[in-house]
Design a protein around this motif. Structure first.
Motif, PDB file in Angstrom:
ATOM      1  N   PHE A   1      -0.996  -0.137  -8.120  1.00 31.65           N
ATOM      2  CA  PHE A   1      -2.347  -0.438  -8.602  1.00 31.65           C
ATOM      3  C   PHE A   1      -3.338   0.714  -8.394  1.00 31.65           C
ATOM      4  N   ASN A   2      -2.812   1.859  -7.960  1.00 35.72           N
ATOM      5  CA  ASN A   2      -3.614   3.084  -7.836  1.00 35.72           C
ATOM      6  C   ASN A   2      -4.786   2.958  -6.869  1.00 35.72           C
ATOM      7  N   ALA A   3      -4.676   2.061  -5.906  1.00 35.73           N
ATOM      8  CA  ALA A   3      -5.745   1.923  -4.919  1.00 35.73           C
ATOM      9  C   ALA A   3      -5.176   1.241  -3.678  1.00 35.73           C
ATOM     10  N   PRO A   4      -5.626   1.651  -2.480  1.00 37.52           N
ATOM     11  CA  PRO A   4      -5.143   0.997  -1.257  1.00 37.52           C
ATOM     12  C   PRO A   4      -5.829  -0.345  -1.061  1.00 37.52           C
ATOM     13  N   LEU A   5      -5.248  -1.155  -0.206  1.00 35.11           N
ATOM     14  CA  LEU A   5      -5.876  -2.421   0.167  1.00 35.11           C
ATOM     15  C   LEU A   5      -6.931  -2.167   1.241  1.00 35.11           C
ATOM     16  N   GLN A   6      -8.089  -2.739   1.075  1.00 34.05           N
ATOM     17  CA  GLN A   6      -9.103  -2.636   2.114  1.00 34.05           C
ATOM     18  C   GLN A   6      -8.621  -3.402   3.355  1.00 34.05           C
ATOM     19  N   PRO A   7      -8.960  -2.897   4.547  1.00 33.02           N
ATOM     20  CA  PRO A   7      -8.454  -3.542   5.777  1.00 33.02           C
ATOM     21  C   PRO A   7      -8.681  -5.045   5.823  1.00 33.02           C
ATOM     22  N   GLN A   8      -9.883  -5.503   5.429  1.00 27.58           N
ATOM     23  CA  GLN A   8     -10.167  -6.928   5.489  1.00 27.58           C
ATOM     24  C   GLN A   8      -9.335  -7.706   4.470  1.00 27.58           C
ATOM     25  N   VAL A   9      -9.159  -7.112   3.287  1.00 25.44           N
ATOM     26  CA  VAL A   9      -8.335  -7.760   2.257  1.00 25.44           C
ATOM     27  C   VAL A   9      -6.896  -7.886   2.741  1.00 25.44           C
ATOM     28  N   LEU A  10      -6.411  -6.836   3.391  1.00 22.23           N
ATOM     29  CA  LEU A  10      -5.054  -6.858   3.912  1.00 22.23           C
ATOM     30  C   LEU A  10      -4.881  -7.959   4.946  1.00 22.23           C
ATOM     31  N   GLU A  11      -5.858  -8.105   5.815  1.00 24.48           N
ATOM     32  CA  GLU A  11      -5.790  -9.164   6.825  1.00 24.48           C
ATOM     33  C   GLU A  11      -5.875 -10.544   6.178  1.00 24.48           C
TER      34      GLU A  11
ATOM     35  N   ASP B   1       3.275  -8.476  12.740  1.00 18.22           N
ATOM     36  CA  ASP B   1       2.045  -8.156  12.009  1.00 18.22           C
ATOM     37  C   ASP B   1       2.315  -7.502  10.654  1.00 18.22           C
ATOM     38  N   GLY B   2       3.492  -7.765  10.113  1.00 19.88           N
ATOM     39  CA  GLY B   2       3.830  -7.252   8.788  1.00 19.88           C
ATOM     40  C   GLY B   2       4.369  -8.380   7.924  1.00 19.88           C
ATOM     41  N   ILE B   3       4.603  -8.093   6.661  1.00 18.70           N
ATOM     42  CA  ILE B   3       5.075  -9.104   5.715  1.00 18.70           C
ATOM     43  C   ILE B   3       6.588  -8.980   5.534  1.00 18.70           C
ATOM     44  N   THR B   4       7.294 -10.072   5.738  1.00 17.86           N
ATOM     45  CA  THR B   4       8.743 -10.100   5.558  1.00 17.86           C
ATOM     46  C   THR B   4       9.083 -10.286   4.077  1.00 17.86           C
ATOM     47  N   LEU B   5      10.370 -10.232   3.772  1.00 11.97           N
ATOM     48  CA  LEU B   5      10.812 -10.478   2.399  1.00 11.97           C
ATOM     49  C   LEU B   5      10.402 -11.878   1.959  1.00 11.97           C
ATOM     50  N   THR B   6      10.525 -12.856   2.840  1.00 10.17           N
ATOM     51  CA  THR B   6      10.118 -14.228   2.519  1.00 10.17           C
ATOM     52  C   THR B   6       8.641 -14.280   2.147  1.00 10.17           C
ATOM     53  N   GLY B   7       7.816 -13.583   2.915  1.00 12.94           N
ATOM     54  CA  GLY B   7       6.391 -13.544   2.624  1.00 12.94           C
ATOM     55  C   GLY B   7       6.078 -12.817   1.342  1.00 12.94           C
TER      56      GLY B   7
ATOM     57  N   ASP C   1      11.007   2.278   6.592  1.00 12.69           N
ATOM     58  CA  ASP C   1      11.693   2.394   7.882  1.00 12.69           C
ATOM     59  C   ASP C   1      12.867   1.424   8.009  1.00 12.69           C
ATOM     60  N   ASN C   2      13.125   0.659   6.959  1.00 11.01           N
ATOM     61  CA  ASN C   2      14.317  -0.190   6.880  1.00 11.01           C
ATOM     62  C   ASN C   2      14.404  -1.188   8.026  1.00 11.01           C
ATOM     63  N   ASP C   3      13.231  -1.774   8.393  1.00  9.88           N
ATOM     64  CA  ASP C   3      13.234  -2.756   9.485  1.00  9.88           C
ATOM     65  C   ASP C   3      13.059  -4.185   8.994  1.00  9.88           C
ATOM     66  N   GLY C   4      13.041  -4.385   7.680  1.00 12.61           N
ATOM     67  CA  GLY C   4      12.910  -5.730   7.126  1.00 12.61           C
ATOM     68  C   GLY C   4      11.495  -6.255   7.091  1.00 12.61           C
ATOM     69  N   ILE C   5      10.524  -5.380   7.348  1.00 10.12           N
ATOM     70  CA  ILE C   5       9.111  -5.784   7.373  1.00 10.12           C
ATOM     71  C   ILE C   5       8.278  -4.703   6.683  1.00 10.12           C
ATOM     72  N   LEU C   6       7.329  -5.131   5.860  1.00  8.77           N
ATOM     73  CA  LEU C   6       6.377  -4.192   5.276  1.00  8.77           C
ATOM     74  C   LEU C   6       5.163  -4.116   6.198  1.00  8.77           C
ATOM     75  N   ASN C   7       5.035  -2.989   6.924  1.00 11.77           N
ATOM     76  CA  ASN C   7       3.878  -2.820   7.789  1.00 11.77           C
ATOM     77  C   ASN C   7       2.663  -2.396   6.959  1.00 11.77           C
ATOM     78  N   ASP C   8       1.537  -2.198   7.613  1.00 10.47           N
ATOM     79  CA  ASP C   8       0.300  -1.892   6.881  1.00 10.47           C
ATOM     80  C   ASP C   8       0.425  -0.619   6.063  1.00 10.47           C
ATOM     81  N   ALA C   9       1.056   0.406   6.636  1.00  9.19           N
ATOM     82  CA  ALA C   9       1.203   1.676   5.914  1.00  9.19           C
ATOM     83  C   ALA C   9       2.070   1.490   4.677  1.00  9.19           C
ATOM     84  N   GLU C  10       3.159   0.733   4.815  1.00 11.38           N
ATOM     85  CA  GLU C  10       4.060   0.501   3.689  1.00 11.38           C
ATOM     86  C   GLU C  10       3.390  -0.364   2.625  1.00 11.38           C
TER      87      GLU C  10
END
Length: 639
Positions: free
Chosen positions: A222-232, A249-255, A204-213
């Motif tokens: 890695f051929n597998a999604p992140l489990q919700p708890q692992v993502l948190e 609530d997403g990861i920036t480029l710095t992160g 979505d070109n907003d400078g943040i990787l949200n959970d879906a991204e």
């Protein structure tokens, strides 16, 4: 300095060091899983099968013996090695000193053209109750080629397997291209690559990787999604150590960069390398040639076009970077779009090639047309930019699925219609005939709003969409620059889908040039030809040639000269006519019957009562309808 590629089928490990440090014992202990009582002066080369190695790669282990090998043969072995283990004895300080005075300088001298990673191995830890690792860390700072260090014991088998695993890992997942040890930070090359990857995954070109991204990124790499708890948990780690790394609530480029720095610091180079290689990078952090230029063969007589998937990707790129949703890409938006590429796909004069808005900014139609043009004329560059912009990550296949190869031209002629969506029209005419302005009028430019200097020089093409029987086709007008009839045309300047010969109705000497070009290059060819009577807004004069243009066309069974003017409001019917002649190359003779009659006001509309012309028109219309029916049936079958 060149780095040996890790995209290999095997790993070759060489063990070197002073006499008595236990090189041979380490090899034999690994193979037999017990300490050998009788140790030869040199072990034979050993191959470990792929299925018993952690990285599933065959591994060759090579020993060195000063008693049996010369300095020259040692240097040759170093050059053949993918990784070198420099072994010292932890109970002998002199052997550790010689790591820096003898062995590491020798590795540099022998491998000056190709960097070979080094593992420092301290053997015989069973004999001491202290560690030499702190001293080795200082060595690692002075010699960046040292990937890692480990202490082990051939006698007790301590860390033997780990030692060879680290050696293999140093080849397949090297640290040096990724990380600067003394700065404890990623290299600039690694940051640049990860920034491109972040940009591609930020859909979505907003400078943040949200959970879906983030999950899409995880599945891709890695051929597998992140489990919700692992993502948190991951976001919590970033938030705790790098506050700027989390936003909305997403990861920036710095992160994102922080996470990869953390992976490397914890010895998980393979995580970062898996990501980098998924996005096309080799060990030198350059995008690999195979990734940028997948192999494809284009048979003679065929061309390349955007496929449906290619069109979708290009359109989605435009929508993604048109941040203000004004239907055009501003210079800033263009820079943002191509920031992950070596340079923009086109230069600043694109307004001379495709449609733009009132500000001179490229529109969606112009954007697609630019990609159509590059795919047609420079396929290698098109494939390269599809890779730069992340097409490979949106499809299971590589970027070849973004293009389609058309069938051979001879088959189009045999079937009396073309299956192509992009047609090339070569526009040829004498100087001052207005052919350059004719090409520019195709993208909406008029004579009144075009400065004369802009008509000179490159680019030599304009491209736009035309409707051929209700179907969108792309027509590329190529301005062929020929100064004199005596100047020969190159084969590439003659071969096209339709030729447009332009002359100036107000210049009595203009038509002769077009007539001679036709007789010299096109009279015997199967290429449809349309003669355009340009500058029709000016007074028409008699042409100083054997035949007047209309008589010439009649004699050679060509459509009558088509009147055209680039002044004021542009009439697009001539471009539709050119595209239609290209789409139905064997029917261009039938088109003549339409245009020869005075009772036809425009193509397909009969106003007279001539039975002959009426039958000819019906025949062409029927053939066209059948052709369109076949196309529709094929599309229905595919869907």
């Amino acid at each position: 300095m060149v780095i040996k590629s890790s995209m290999r089928r095997s790993v070759r490990i060489l063990l070197v060091g002073d006499r008595g440090v236990g090189k041979t014992s380490l090899i034999l202990s690994l193979v037999s899983e017990e300490f050998p009582e009788d140790v030869p002066s040199k072990a034979e080369e050993i191959t470990i099968p792929a299925d018993v190695t952690p990285e599933q790669v065959p591994t060759h282990i090579v020993d060195y013996s000063a008693a049996e090998q010369s300095e020259e043969s040692l240097c040759e072995e170093m050059q053949r090695a993918h990784v070198i283990c420099v072994v010292y004895s932890v109970d002998d300080e002199d052997t550790l000193d010689r790591v820096t005075t003898r062995w590491l300088p020798l590795v540099r001298d022998c491998c000056s053209d190709c960097r070979v990673p080094v593992i420092l191995v301290g053997n015989k830890v069973d004999l001491v109750d202290y560690s030499t690792i702190d001293a080795v860390y200082a060595i690692m700072e002075d010699f960046p080629e040292v990937e890692s260090c480990i202490e082990c014991s051939a006698k007790t088998l301590k860390n033997i397997s780990e030692m060879f695993y680290y050696a293999q890992k140093a080849v397949l997942h090297p640290t040096l291209p990724l990380y600067v040890i003394d700065q404890q930070d990623l290299t600039e090359g690694c940051k640049k690559a990860l920034k491109r990857i972040f940009k591609i995954c930020d859909v979505d070109n907003d400078g943040i990787l949200n959970d879906a991204e983030l999950n899409a990124f995880q599945r891709l790499c890695f051929n597998a999604p992140l489990q919700p708890q692992v993502l948190e948990d991951v976001k919590a780690v970033v938030q705790r150590n790098c506050p700027d790394g989390i936003a909305a609530d997403g990861i920036t480029l710095t992160g994102f960069l922080f996470l990869h720095c953390l992976f490397i610091q914890r010895g998980r180079n393979e995580t970062t390398w898996t990501v980098l290689r998924k996005f096309g990078y080799n060990d030198s952090l350059q995008m690999s040639r195979d990734y940028l230029h997948p192999s494809i063969r284009i048979p003679a007589g065929c061309t390349t076009e955007l496929s449906h998937k290619g069109h979708q990707f290009v359109s989605s790129l435009f929508e993604r970077y048109d941040k203000d949703k004004d239907g055009a890409l501003s210079p800033k938006e263009i820079d943002n779009l191509f920031s992950s590429c070596p340079a923009p796909l086109w230069g600043p004069d694109f307004h001379r090639t495709v449609t733009t808005n009132a500000h001179g900014w490229i529109t969606l139609n112009g954007f697609i047309c630019q990609w159509v043009l590059v795919t047609l004329l420079d396929l290698s560059r098109a494939l390269e930019y599809f890779a730069y912009l992340g097409y490979n990550t949106s499809e299971k296949d590589n970027q070849l699925s973004a293009i389609q190869v058309t069938r051979e031209k001879r088959l189009d002629l045999a079937k009396k219609q073309s299956s192509r969506n992009v047609y090339q029209c070569h526009v040829i005419g004498p100087q001052n005939s207005g052919k350059s302005m004719f090409c520019r009028s195709f993208i909406g430019h008029t004579l009144e709003k075009t400065f004369a200097p802009e008509l000179a020089g490159n680019p030599q093409c304009t491209v736009n969409v035309v409707q051929v029987y209700g179907q969108e086709k792309y027509l590329v007008l190529r301005d062929i620059d020929v100064r004199n009839v005596s100047d020969p045309l190159l084969p590439a300047e003659v071969q096209c889908d339709v030729a447009c010969l332009v002359y100036d109705v107000s210049n009595p000497k203009s038509f002769e040039y077009s007539a001679r070009i036709y007789l010299k290059y096109f009279v015997e060819s199967k290429i449809p030809v349309l003669i355009v009577a340009n500058k029709n807004d000016q007074e028409e004069v008699s042409q100083e040639y054997l035949l007047q243009p209309s008589d010439f066309c009649s004699r050679h069974k060509l459509p009558p000269p088509h009147p055209f003017s680039a002044s004021n409001k542009i009439k697009r019917d001539v471009f539709v006519k050119l595209a239609t002649m290209a789409a139905f190359p064997r029917f261009h003779a039938a088109w003549i019957l339409f245009y020869k009659t005075r009772h036809m006001k425009q193509l397909g509309f009969l106003r007279g009562d001539s039975v002959v012309w009426w039958k000819a028109g019906l025949g062409l219309a029927a053939a066209t309808a059948i052709g369109l029916f076949v196309v529709k049936v094929l599309k229905t079958d595919k869907s």
